[in-house]
Write a protein that holds these residues in place. Structure first.
Motif, PDB file in Angstrom:
ATOM      1  N   SER A  53       0.839  -1.025  -0.184  1.00  4.24           N
ATOM      2  CA  SER A  53       0.049   0.141  -0.013  1.00  4.24           C
ATOM      3  C   SER A  53       1.020   1.355   0.262  1.00  4.24           C
ATOM      4  O   SER A  53       0.427   2.530   0.024  1.00  4.24           O
ATOM      5  CB  SER A  53      -0.812   0.063   1.259  1.00  4.24           C
ATOM      6  OG  SER A  53      -0.041   0.023   2.411  1.00  4.24           O
ATOM      7  N   HIS A  54       2.136   0.822  -0.023  1.00  4.52           N
ATOM      8  CA  HIS A  54       2.982   2.290  -0.167  1.00  4.52           C
ATOM      9  C   HIS A  54       3.922   2.286  -1.328  1.00  4.52           C
ATOM     10  O   HIS A  54       4.392   1.346  -1.673  1.00  4.52           O
ATOM     11  CB  HIS A  54       4.200   2.184   0.913  1.00  4.52           C
ATOM     12  CG  HIS A  54       3.248   2.169   2.489  1.00  4.52           C
ATOM     13  ND1 HIS A  54       2.738   3.243   2.964  1.00  4.52           N
ATOM     14  CD2 HIS A  54       3.103   1.088   3.374  1.00  4.52           C
ATOM     15  CE1 HIS A  54       2.080   2.842   4.026  1.00  4.52           C
ATOM     16  NE2 HIS A  54       2.397   1.756   4.516  1.00  4.52           N
ATOM     17  N   SER A 109       8.175  -3.743   6.169  1.00  4.52           N
ATOM     18  CA  SER A 109       7.999  -4.266   7.583  1.00  4.52           C
ATOM     19  C   SER A 109       6.871  -5.102   7.513  1.00  4.52           C
ATOM     20  O   SER A 109       6.738  -5.924   8.191  1.00  4.52           O
ATOM     21  CB  SER A 109       7.745  -2.957   8.563  1.00  4.52           C
ATOM     22  OG  SER A 109       6.760  -2.362   8.173  1.00  4.52           O
ATOM     23  N   GLU A 110       6.012  -4.979   6.109  1.00  2.75           N
ATOM     24  CA  GLU A 110       4.661  -5.723   6.076  1.00  2.75           C
ATOM     25  C   GLU A 110       5.382  -7.163   5.914  1.00  2.75           C
ATOM     26  O   GLU A 110       4.555  -8.398   6.017  1.00  2.75           O
ATOM     27  CB  GLU A 110       3.851  -5.358   5.258  1.00  2.75           C
ATOM     28  CG  GLU A 110       3.507  -3.872   5.194  1.00  2.75           C
ATOM     29  CD  GLU A 110       4.400  -2.921   4.628  1.00  2.75           C
ATOM     30  OE1 GLU A 110       3.832  -1.661   4.143  1.00  2.75           O
ATOM     31  OE2 GLU A 110       5.521  -3.072   4.418  1.00  2.75           O
ATOM     32  N   SER A 243      -4.658 -13.213  -0.906  1.00  2.60           N
ATOM     33  CA  SER A 243      -3.749 -13.533   0.129  1.00  2.60           C
ATOM     34  C   SER A 243      -3.976 -12.548   1.466  1.00  2.60           C
ATOM     35  O   SER A 243      -4.221 -11.384   1.416  1.00  2.60           O
ATOM     36  CB  SER A 243      -2.427 -13.144  -0.533  1.00  2.60           C
ATOM     37  OG  SER A 243      -1.409 -13.198   0.491  1.00  2.60           O
ATOM     38  N   SER A 244      -3.460 -13.135   2.592  1.00  3.01           N
ATOM     39  CA  SER A 244      -3.661 -12.290   3.716  1.00  3.01           C
ATOM     40  C   SER A 244      -2.730 -11.377   3.770  1.00  3.01           C
ATOM     41  O   SER A 244      -2.969 -10.362   4.628  1.00  3.01           O
ATOM     42  CB  SER A 244      -3.547 -13.465   5.024  1.00  3.01           C
ATOM     43  OG  SER A 244      -2.356 -14.266   4.743  1.00  3.01           O
ATOM     44  N   LEU A 245      -1.871 -11.496   3.120  1.00  2.00           N
ATOM     45  CA  LEU A 245      -0.756 -10.363   3.058  1.00  2.00           C
ATOM     46  C   LEU A 245      -1.230  -9.000   2.451  1.00  2.00           C
ATOM     47  O   LEU A 245      -1.060  -8.049   3.030  1.00  2.00           O
ATOM     48  CB  LEU A 245       0.581 -10.546   2.351  1.00  2.00           C
ATOM     49  CG  LEU A 245       1.582  -9.560   1.851  1.00  2.00           C
ATOM     50  CD1 LEU A 245       2.122  -9.048   3.238  1.00  2.00           C
ATOM     51  CD2 LEU A 245       2.702 -10.113   0.883  1.00  2.00           C
ATOM     52  N   VAL A 246      -1.927  -9.210   1.499  1.00  2.00           N
ATOM     53  CA  VAL A 246      -2.696  -8.139   0.724  1.00  2.00           C
ATOM     54  C   VAL A 246      -3.896  -7.652   1.720  1.00  2.00           C
ATOM     55  O   VAL A 246      -3.960  -6.487   1.750  1.00  2.00           O
ATOM     56  CB  VAL A 246      -3.104  -8.389  -0.642  1.00  2.00           C
ATOM     57  CG1 VAL A 246      -3.868  -7.238  -1.343  1.00  2.00           C
ATOM     58  CG2 VAL A 246      -1.922  -8.798  -1.673  1.00  2.00           C
ATOM     59  N   ARG A 247      -4.749  -8.642   1.943  1.00  2.00           N
ATOM     60  CA  ARG A 247      -5.937  -8.274   3.004  1.00  2.00           C
ATOM     61  C   ARG A 247      -5.678  -7.425   4.016  1.00  2.00           C
ATOM     62  O   ARG A 247      -6.391  -6.472   4.435  1.00  2.00           O
ATOM     63  CB  ARG A 247      -6.747  -9.503   3.163  1.00  2.00           C
ATOM     64  CG  ARG A 247      -7.294 -10.234   2.168  1.00  2.00           C
ATOM     65  CD  ARG A 247      -8.428 -11.187   2.478  1.00  2.00           C
ATOM     66  NE  ARG A 247      -8.046 -11.705   3.765  1.00  2.00           N
ATOM     67  CZ  ARG A 247      -7.523 -12.959   3.876  1.00  2.00           C
ATOM     68  NH1 ARG A 247      -7.346 -13.687   2.968  1.00  2.00           N
ATOM     69  NH2 ARG A 247      -7.297 -13.465   4.978  1.00  2.00           N
ATOM     70  N   ASP A 248      -4.636  -7.924   4.812  1.00  2.00           N
ATOM     71  CA  ASP A 248      -4.460  -7.368   6.044  1.00  2.00           C
ATOM     72  C   ASP A 248      -3.287  -6.043   6.229  1.00  2.00           C
ATOM     73  O   ASP A 248      -3.369  -5.414   6.758  1.00  2.00           O
ATOM     74  CB  ASP A 248      -3.931  -8.612   6.917  1.00  2.00           C
ATOM     75  CG  ASP A 248      -5.041  -9.533   7.370  1.00  2.00           C
ATOM     76  OD1 ASP A 248      -6.213  -9.464   6.949  1.00  2.00           O
ATOM     77  OD2 ASP A 248      -4.577 -10.486   7.973  1.00  2.00           O
ATOM     78  N   ARG A 249      -2.249  -6.179   5.286  1.00  2.00           N
ATOM     79  CA  ARG A 249      -1.406  -5.321   5.158  1.00  2.00           C
ATOM     80  C   ARG A 249      -0.920  -4.487   3.978  1.00  2.00           C
ATOM     81  O   ARG A 249      -0.241  -3.659   4.014  1.00  2.00           O
ATOM     82  CB  ARG A 249       0.077  -5.977   5.674  1.00  2.00           C
ATOM     83  CG  ARG A 249      -0.058  -6.744   7.095  1.00  2.00           C
ATOM     84  CD  ARG A 249       1.183  -7.426   7.404  1.00  2.00           C
ATOM     85  NE  ARG A 249       1.034  -7.930   8.768  1.00  2.00           N
ATOM     86  CZ  ARG A 249       2.087  -8.873   9.370  1.00  2.00           C
ATOM     87  NH1 ARG A 249       3.131  -8.967   8.544  1.00  2.00           N
ATOM     88  NH2 ARG A 249       1.759  -9.344  10.419  1.00  2.00           N
ATOM     89  N   GLY A 250      -1.691  -5.148   2.883  1.00  2.00           N
ATOM     90  CA  GLY A 250      -1.418  -4.287   1.733  1.00  2.00           C
ATOM     91  C   GLY A 250      -2.588  -3.599   1.008  1.00  2.00           C
ATOM     92  O   GLY A 250      -3.583  -3.022   1.778  1.00  2.00           O
ATOM     93  N   SER A 251      -2.719  -3.577  -0.252  1.00  2.00           N
ATOM     94  CA  SER A 251      -3.836  -2.628  -1.021  1.00  2.00           C
ATOM     95  C   SER A 251      -3.859  -3.710  -2.587  1.00  2.00           C
ATOM     96  O   SER A 251      -2.866  -3.897  -3.207  1.00  2.00           O
ATOM     97  CB  SER A 251      -3.530  -1.371  -1.142  1.00  2.00           C
ATOM     98  OG  SER A 251      -4.419  -0.807  -2.021  1.00  2.00           O
TER      99      SER A 251
END
Length: 270
Positions: A53-54, A109-110, A243-251
């Motif tokens: 998301s950055h 850090s994600e 993916s939980s990486l995108v759902r919880d920490r990304g976009s």
């Protein structure tokens, strides 16, 4: 050697054979004729990693080699370094490659607790067609080497028109598909990684990775020198979006904006 690597190698051999046969029929070497080498660089703001998301500022090379052709020739920053073995004006095909950088928690850090993705490459073939003098469709199919063991396919259609004598506007839809080997490297989370990262376990399958659109404004400064500005938007879908990486920490929304410059060298081979 995996069957996917065999597919990529077989495609390259088939294209080389086709070029050799055509050349023999004409009484020339397959490399004889007029060629070009286009080199350049792009600087752009893009997500720190796929699904992030950055954004951060990055650079990438732009390289293309092929035969000089009659009629319109369009290129996009999305085109990976390629070598055209078949060039019939309205149809081009050849081999394509892409360098794949490594990815670890230093990229964000994600990613802490997730497995490092090694640097590597993707190699395969491309085909592009010009159904009209203002439209190009291009497909690339690439096999991952070292960084992942999946297959990635990029599809893009671009319409282009001159809005001034030396100024071209272009744009169109894009889509990317991939197999589970690719998703497992970039979006998968096994039990050990889940415990270390705090993300939910996730085992991805194959499917669409993203869809979106891009546009570019290109200035032809001289016969061989061009510069452009571009904007790309894609939305992650399928296994990537789940993916939980995108759902919880990304976009799911990924935006890229930047500028590029390329120079074309013309040469002939006997």
């Amino acid at each position: 050697m995996s069957h996917r690597s065999v597919v990529s190698i077989s495609l390259a051999i088939a294209l080389l054979s086709a070029g050799s046969v055509a050349a023999q029929e004409s009484g020339q070497h397959f490399w004889s004729g007029d060629w070009y080498l286009s080199v350049g660089v792009a600087g752009f703001s893009a997500p720190k990693f796929e699904g992030s998301s950055h954004n951060e500022f990055k650079f990438s090379p732009l390289i293309s080699v092929g035969r000089q052709g009659a009629g319109a020739r369009f290129s996009s920053r999305n085109d990976n370094p390629s070598f055209a073995l078949i060039d019939k004006g309205a149809l081009r095909a050849g081999i394509v490659g892409r360098f794949v950088p490594s990815r670890d928690d230093g990229d964000g850090s994600e990613l802490k607790g997730l497995k490092k993705v090694k640097w590597g490459a993707e190699a395969g073939g491309f085909v592009e067609v010009y159904p009209t003098d203002f439209l190009r469709a291009r497909a690339e199919v690439r096999q991952g080497i070292r960084s992942h063991d999946g297959i990635v396919a990029d599809l893009a259609v671009d319409a282009f028109t001159d809005i001034a004598p030396d100024l071209q506007l272009s744009g169109g839809p894009r889509a990317t598909f991939a197999t589970s080997g690719y998703y497992d490297a970039y979006y998968g989370v096994n039990a050990k990684q889940a415990a270390a990262s705090g993300l939910d376990p996730y085992k991805p399958s194959s499917g669409i990775q993203s869809y979106g659109a891009g546009a570019a404004l290109t200035w032809k400064a001289t016969e061989n020198l061009s510069a452009s500005s571009f904007l790309e938007y894609k939305r992650l879908a399928g296994p990537a979006a789940d993916s939980s990486l995108v759902r919880d920490r990304g976009s799911k929304n990924q935006v890229l904006i930047g500028v590029s410059a390329t120079y074309k060298f013309n040469f002939s081979l006997q």
